[in-house]
Write an enzyme that holds these catalytic residues in place. Structure first.
Site, mmCIF file in Angstrom:
data_model
loop_
_atom_site.group_PDB
_atom_site.id
_atom_site.type_symbol
_atom_site.label_atom_id
_atom_site.label_comp_id
_atom_site.label_asym_id
_atom_site.label_seq_id
_atom_site.Cartn_x
_atom_site.Cartn_y
_atom_site.Cartn_z
ATOM 1 N N HIS A 96 86.843 68.075 11.427
ATOM 2 C CA HIS A 96 87.871 68.662 10.560
ATOM 3 C C HIS A 96 87.255 69.779 9.689
ATOM 4 O O HIS A 96 87.144 69.644 8.478
ATOM 5 C CB HIS A 96 88.423 67.526 9.694
ATOM 6 N N GLU B 100 90.537 72.940 12.939
ATOM 7 C CA GLU B 100 89.898 71.670 13.285
ATOM 8 C C GLU B 100 89.837 71.451 14.799
ATOM 9 O O GLU B 100 90.852 71.636 15.486
ATOM 10 C CB GLU B 100 90.670 70.527 12.626
#
Ligand code: TA6
Length: 287
Positions: A156, A256
């Site tokens: 992420h 991400e």
């Protein structure tokens, strides 16, 4: 050089310095929260000035590891968002300063009584990080149990940008995405610009992606990833987040590397799957 460090509250992290770059990595969550190549005048990764560095709380910035589920748990709202890997203690199992330009680290998380309370599978999770003039993170899931399991996951990544209103994300043209804010499906038309809160899960993504910033391009390459998430909370949402400042949204953008929603990976007993992100920058010719 790899140096073990501790904050005053005992929060442990590693500081990595070589001829190409410097980085900082928390053992909790195997969370890389700083990285800057010396060839680049700005850090690659964004880190909130208001981030927690506390046991059991995710750091706001760097590259959190979302695993074994991405987002809210599909059936149990009582379970932690983005799974538990990012808040559990990992162990450093290997370090290799391959040469003066590059450092490689391997960290491991295995099932434990704590993890089995949250997810009833036996697993080994390895994160291999290569710190040099590029940053490479490779997350490998191994099924150590007797039943298949499916994981959704994300590296992420929070990227530092000079001014969110002046960047664009390239590589997603014509990609199908789920807008998690309007819960609608749509197709991306051309580059993605960020002029409001954005939270989009792109499916069947073809890497590489690129963030075009004022004076640099951030390139995101990946293997083992079929999805990508682009997120910026914008101002209103940022103001509801204790670990974000009100202006945080102006200099951060998450792109991400994921396998989310329908791109979950089913892993048979004894099987494994790797999700890898290779992140780099290059100067943007101002000519
Ligand atoms: O980046 C996608 C996302 O799922 C957003 O919806 C937002 O919740 C973000 O992750 C951060 O989640 P966190 O649990 O770290 O606050």
């Amino acid at each position: 050089m790899i140096t073990r460090k501790q904050l005053n509250n005992g929060f442990e992290y590693l500081e990595i310095v070589n001829r190409s770059a410097q980085a900082s990595l928390a053992l909790q969550g195997a969370h890389l929260f700083k990285y800057q190549s010396y060839a680049d005048p700005a850090p690659l990764l964004w880190l909130s000035r208001a981030s927690y560095f506390q046991k059991g709380k995710a750091i706001r910035g760097g590259v959190p590891i979302c695993w074994p589920w991405f987002g809210k748990h599909p059936t149990d709202p009582g379970l932690p968002q983005h799974g538990f890997a990012r808040t559990m203690p990992w162990e450093l199992i290997a370090q290799n300063e391959t040469d003066a330009q590059q450092t490689e680290l391997v960290l491991r998380l295995q099932d434990s009584p704590d993890s089995l309370k949250l997810w009833s599978h036996n697993f080994e999770l390895l994160l291999k990080i290569s710190i040099g003039d590029r940053l490479i993170l490779s997350l490998t899931t191994s099924n150590r149990g007797s039943k298949p399991f499916t994981v959704t996951s994300a590296l992420h990544s929070y990227f530092m940008v000079s001014d969110i209103s002046r960047v664009e994300v390239k590589g997603l043209d014509q990609a199908l995405f789920i807008d998690t804010l309007s819960r609608s499906e749509s197709i991306q038309r051309g580059s993605l610009v960020i002029d409001k809160e954005v939270d989009r899960i792109f499916q069947k993504v073809r890497y590489p992606l690129a963030i075009i910033d004022r004076n640099r391009t951030i390139t995101i390459n990946a293997t083992g990833s079929s999805s990508a998430v682009v997120w910026n909370p914008w101002q209103t949402k940022s103001m509801t987040m204790a670990d974000m400042n009100r202006d945080s949204y102006q200099t951060m953008l998450c792109v991400e590397t994921t396998n989310a929603l329908a791109d979950g990976q089913k892993i048979a007993p004894g099987g494994k799957h790797s999700l890898t992100a290779a992140l780099s920058t290059s100067p943007l010719s101002t000519g």
